[in-house]
Design a protein around this motif. Structure first.
Motif, PDB file in Angstrom:
ATOM      1  N   ALA A 139       0.836  -1.205   0.000  1.00  0.00           N
ATOM      2  CA  ALA A 139       0.000   0.000   0.000  1.00  0.00           C
ATOM      3  C   ALA A 139       0.867   1.250   0.000  1.00  0.00           C
ATOM      4  CB  ALA A 139      -0.922  -0.011   1.209  1.00  0.00           C
ATOM      5  N   GLY A 140       1.980   1.216   0.733  1.00  0.00           N
ATOM      6  CA  GLY A 140       2.872   2.365   0.747  1.00  0.00           C
ATOM      7  C   GLY A 140       3.495   2.619  -0.610  1.00  0.00           C
ATOM      8  N   ILE A 141       3.924   1.550  -1.283  1.00  0.00           N
ATOM      9  CA  ILE A 141       4.491   1.702  -2.626  1.00  0.00           C
ATOM     10  C   ILE A 141       3.424   2.219  -3.595  1.00  0.00           C
ATOM     11  CG2 ILE A 141       5.509   0.447  -4.558  1.00  0.00           C
ATOM     12  CD1 ILE A 141       6.789  -1.439  -2.500  1.00  0.00           C
ATOM     13  N   GLY A 142       2.207   1.697  -3.459  1.00  0.00           N
ATOM     14  CA  GLY A 142       1.124   2.164  -4.324  1.00  0.00           C
ATOM     15  C   GLY A 142       0.811   3.635  -4.119  1.00  0.00           C
ATOM     16  N   LEU A 143       0.904   4.102  -2.863  1.00  0.00           N
ATOM     17  CA  LEU A 143       0.634   5.516  -2.594  1.00  0.00           C
ATOM     18  C   LEU A 143       1.731   6.397  -3.183  1.00  0.00           C
ATOM     19  CD1 LEU A 143      -1.189   7.569  -1.277  1.00  0.00           C
ATOM     20  CD2 LEU A 143       0.057   7.258   0.868  1.00  0.00           C
ATOM     21  N   VAL A 144       2.979   5.928  -3.146  1.00  0.00           N
ATOM     22  CA  VAL A 144       4.066   6.666  -3.796  1.00  0.00           C
ATOM     23  C   VAL A 144       3.784   6.801  -5.294  1.00  0.00           C
ATOM     24  CG1 VAL A 144       6.505   6.587  -4.409  1.00  0.00           C
ATOM     25  CG2 VAL A 144       5.792   6.012  -2.090  1.00  0.00           C
ATOM     26  N   PHE A 145       3.300   5.727  -5.907  1.00  0.00           N
ATOM     27  CA  PHE A 145       2.977   5.762  -7.339  1.00  0.00           C
ATOM     28  C   PHE A 145       1.868   6.766  -7.622  1.00  0.00           C
ATOM     29  CE2 PHE A 145       0.147   4.280 -10.723  1.00  0.00           C
ATOM     30  CZ  PHE A 145       1.009   4.289 -11.815  1.00  0.00           C
ATOM     31  N   VAL A 146       0.809   6.730  -6.794  1.00  0.00           N
ATOM     32  CA  VAL A 146      -0.333   7.614  -7.034  1.00  0.00           C
ATOM     33  C   VAL A 146       0.061   9.071  -6.859  1.00  0.00           C
ATOM     34  CG1 VAL A 146      -2.604   8.300  -6.157  1.00  0.00           C
ATOM     35  CG2 VAL A 146      -2.058   5.886  -6.468  1.00  0.00           C
ATOM     36  N   GLN A 147       0.764   9.375  -5.756  1.00  0.00           N
ATOM     37  CA  GLN A 147       1.084  10.764  -5.455  1.00  0.00           C
ATOM     38  C   GLN A 147       2.233  11.310  -6.306  1.00  0.00           C
ATOM     39  OE1 GLN A 147       1.734  10.640  -1.189  1.00  0.00           O
ATOM     40  NE2 GLN A 147      -0.367  11.251  -0.799  1.00  0.00           N
ATOM     41  N   GLY A 148       3.089  10.431  -6.801  1.00  0.00           N
ATOM     42  CA  GLY A 148       4.225  10.911  -7.572  1.00  0.00           C
ATOM     43  C   GLY A 148       4.101  10.670  -9.063  1.00  0.00           C
ATOM     44  N   ILE A 149       4.163   9.407  -9.444  1.00  0.00           N
ATOM     45  CA  ILE A 149       4.199   9.062 -10.876  1.00  0.00           C
ATOM     46  C   ILE A 149       2.888   9.404 -11.565  1.00  0.00           C
ATOM     47  CG2 ILE A 149       4.512   7.163 -12.504  1.00  0.00           C
ATOM     48  CD1 ILE A 149       6.274   5.802 -10.418  1.00  0.00           C
ATOM     49  N   VAL A 163      -2.270  17.919 -13.133  1.00  0.00           N
ATOM     50  CA  VAL A 163      -1.551  18.015 -11.861  1.00  0.00           C
ATOM     51  C   VAL A 163      -2.522  18.160 -10.703  1.00  0.00           C
ATOM     52  CG1 VAL A 163       0.065  19.416 -10.527  1.00  0.00           C
ATOM     53  CG2 VAL A 163       0.509  18.969 -12.946  1.00  0.00           C
ATOM     54  N   TRP A 164      -3.542  18.991 -10.876  1.00  0.00           N
ATOM     55  CA  TRP A 164      -4.536  19.185  -9.809  1.00  0.00           C
ATOM     56  C   TRP A 164      -5.348  17.915  -9.577  1.00  0.00           C
ATOM     57  CZ3 TRP A 164      -3.461  22.818  -6.756  1.00  0.00           C
ATOM     58  CH2 TRP A 164      -2.931  24.035  -7.197  1.00  0.00           C
ATOM     59  N   ILE A 165      -5.628  17.173 -10.647  1.00  0.00           N
ATOM     60  CA  ILE A 165      -6.354  15.909 -10.465  1.00  0.00           C
ATOM     61  C   ILE A 165      -5.518  14.939  -9.638  1.00  0.00           C
ATOM     62  CG2 ILE A 165      -7.221  13.852 -11.639  1.00  0.00           C
ATOM     63  CD1 ILE A 165      -8.138  15.604 -13.914  1.00  0.00           C
ATOM     64  N   GLY A 166      -4.221  14.827  -9.962  1.00  0.00           N
ATOM     65  CA  GLY A 166      -3.349  13.942  -9.193  1.00  0.00           C
ATOM     66  C   GLY A 166      -3.257  14.361  -7.735  1.00  0.00           C
ATOM     67  N   ALA A 167      -3.157  15.683  -7.488  1.00  0.00           N
ATOM     68  CA  ALA A 167      -3.099  16.178  -6.112  1.00  0.00           C
ATOM     69  C   ALA A 167      -4.392  15.881  -5.367  1.00  0.00           C
ATOM     70  CB  ALA A 167      -2.817  17.676  -6.115  1.00  0.00           C
ATOM     71  N   LEU A 168      -5.536  16.026  -6.052  1.00  0.00           N
ATOM     72  CA  LEU A 168      -6.820  15.760  -5.409  1.00  0.00           C
ATOM     73  C   LEU A 168      -6.962  14.291  -5.031  1.00  0.00           C
ATOM     74  CD1 LEU A 168      -9.599  16.773  -4.539  1.00  0.00           C
ATOM     75  CD2 LEU A 168     -10.413  16.341  -6.870  1.00  0.00           C
ATOM     76  N   ILE A 169      -6.488  13.408  -5.917  1.00  0.00           N
ATOM     77  CA  ILE A 169      -6.532  11.978  -5.614  1.00  0.00           C
ATOM     78  C   ILE A 169      -5.680  11.670  -4.385  1.00  0.00           C
ATOM     79  CG2 ILE A 169      -5.907   9.675  -6.451  1.00  0.00           C
ATOM     80  CD1 ILE A 169      -6.600  10.623  -9.276  1.00  0.00           C
ATOM     81  N   GLY A 170      -4.495  12.262  -4.329  1.00  0.00           N
ATOM     82  CA  GLY A 170      -3.620  12.046  -3.178  1.00  0.00           C
ATOM     83  C   GLY A 170      -4.239  12.548  -1.889  1.00  0.00           C
ATOM     84  N   ILE A 171      -4.905  13.708  -1.927  1.00  0.00           N
ATOM     85  CA  ILE A 171      -5.545  14.256  -0.732  1.00  0.00           C
ATOM     86  C   ILE A 171      -6.674  13.345  -0.258  1.00  0.00           C
ATOM     87  CG2 ILE A 171      -6.957  16.167   0.124  1.00  0.00           C
ATOM     88  CD1 ILE A 171      -5.299  18.028  -1.661  1.00  0.00           C
ATOM     89  N   CYS A 172      -7.463  12.831  -1.187  1.00  0.00           N
ATOM     90  CA  CYS A 172      -8.566  11.929  -0.820  1.00  0.00           C
ATOM     91  C   CYS A 172      -8.032  10.662  -0.151  1.00  0.00           C
ATOM     92  CB  CYS A 172      -9.384  11.579  -2.060  1.00  0.00           C
ATOM     93  SG  CYS A 172     -10.335  12.963  -2.740  1.00  0.00           S
ATOM     94  N   ILE A 173      -6.921  10.133  -0.671  1.00  0.00           N
ATOM     95  CA  ILE A 173      -6.321   8.936  -0.070  1.00  0.00           C
ATOM     96  C   ILE A 173      -5.812   9.254   1.333  1.00  0.00           C
ATOM     97  CG2 ILE A 173      -4.435   7.276  -0.243  1.00  0.00           C
ATOM     98  CD1 ILE A 173      -4.695   7.427  -3.266  1.00  0.00           C
ATOM     99  N   SER A 174      -5.194  10.415   1.518  1.00  0.00           N
ATOM    100  CA  SER A 174      -4.686  10.803   2.834  1.00  0.00           C
ATOM    101  C   SER A 174      -5.819  10.943   3.840  1.00  0.00           C
ATOM    102  CB  SER A 174      -3.907  12.119   2.724  1.00  0.00           C
ATOM    103  OG  SER A 174      -2.763  11.965   1.911  1.00  0.00           O
ATOM    104  N   ILE A 175      -6.938  11.519   3.418  1.00  0.00           N
ATOM    105  CA  ILE A 175      -8.097  11.652   4.319  1.00  0.00           C
ATOM    106  C   ILE A 175      -8.634  10.274   4.696  1.00  0.00           C
ATOM    107  CG2 ILE A 175     -10.476  12.475   4.475  1.00  0.00           C
ATOM    108  CD1 ILE A 175      -9.648  14.866   2.755  1.00  0.00           C
ATOM    109  N   TRP A 176      -8.681   9.372   3.728  1.00  0.00           N
ATOM    110  CA  TRP A 176      -9.155   8.013   4.028  1.00  0.00           C
ATOM    111  C   TRP A 176      -8.222   7.329   5.025  1.00  0.00           C
ATOM    112  CZ3 TRP A 176      -7.384   3.024   3.660  1.00  0.00           C
ATOM    113  CH2 TRP A 176      -8.337   2.020   3.792  1.00  0.00           C
ATOM    114  N   LEU A 177      -6.922   7.516   4.865  1.00  0.00           N
ATOM    115  CA  LEU A 177      -5.967   6.946   5.811  1.00  0.00           C
ATOM    116  C   LEU A 177      -6.150   7.547   7.197  1.00  0.00           C
ATOM    117  CD1 LEU A 177      -2.694   6.768   3.671  1.00  0.00           C
ATOM    118  CD2 LEU A 177      -4.068   4.833   4.496  1.00  0.00           C
TER     119      LEU A 177
END
Length: 231
Positions: A139-149, A163-177
């Motif tokens: 899950a940690g490796i997958g989050l690196v992929f989502v937030q970076g690559i 770029v904003w779409i990728g950032a929004l996806i990362g924020i949603c994942i962080s809130i879920w965590l």
């Protein structure tokens, strides 16, 4: 209905049990007024006599006087434990009560003390690092992929919008965590006890708040930089 753990003299916790069950044990002289209880939802400890819903008999049995050890005395049978009142020497374990079962790292049920926690700053603010240190490597490796690559790929295809779409996806994942971090930590990482869990996650809370603050500063500077480039 409120439930309470019974803090036994041998150091174990039993339960949780509701008020009718506790009253039954009182009637059977298994719980004394000085027996310590712990609220299963809040962790507050208090003597059994402090609960107004419990009724104790007017004449409680007196604990037996300690006797001098004699040669050839039979040792205490294994698996027995003292009754819950302080000073009592009854050596049987009441039926239906089991010691605290440490299920951390077993993908099993989460104790109510941890289930009641609503937000995990460490999971929210540290993200992939928190996942890697809590047994969730993939899950940690997958989050690196989502937030970076993924953000970089979307940015190259869709420009700033990507770029904003990728950032929004990362924020949603962080809130879920943040909302589910405590359950994930208990199920996928091992702890010696609930107290050990709270002690270690408090450290992650500090790291998480620092990580969130740094991420917020980075976001603000990124917005200001892009606005200045447009001007």
């Amino acid at each position: 209905m409120a439930q309470y753990y019974v803090l036994a003299q041998d150091g174990n916790r039993y339960g949780p049990a509701d008020i009718p069950t506790l009253q039954q044990w009182i009637n059977e002289n298994r719980i004394l007024p000085t027996t310590m209880l712990e609220d299963a939802s809040t962790g507050q400890q208090l003597p059994a006599s402090a609960l107004s819903d419990l009724r104790f008999p007017t004449a409680m049995p007196q604990p037996p006087m300690p006797s001098q050890p004699t040669m050839g005395a039979a040792p205490q049978m294994p698996g027995t434990s003292p009754i819950y009142g302080r000073g009592s020497q009854v050596t049987y374990q009441p039926p239906g009560m089991t010691p605290f079962n440490n299920t951390s790292g077993m993908r099993a049920d989460v104790p109510p003390e941890i289930e009641a926690l609503k937000w995990n700053w460490g999971a929210f603010g540290c993200g992939c690092i928190w996942l890697l240190f809590h047994g969730l490597v993939l899950a940690g490796i997958g989050l690196v992929f989502v937030q970076g690559i993924l953000g970089a790929v979307l940015g190259s295809v869709l420009g700033n919008f990507g770029v904003w779409i990728g950032a929004l996806i990362g924020i949603c994942i962080s809130i879920w965590l943040g909302l589910n971090g405590h359950k994930l930590a208990w199920r996928y990482n091992q702890y010696a006890s609930i107290d050990d869990y709270f002690r270690r996650e408090q450290i992650w809370t500090i790291f998480g708040i620092i990580g969130f603050a740094l991420g917020l500063v980075e976001l603000i500077f990124s917005i200001l930089f892009r606005l200045s480039m447009r001007g």
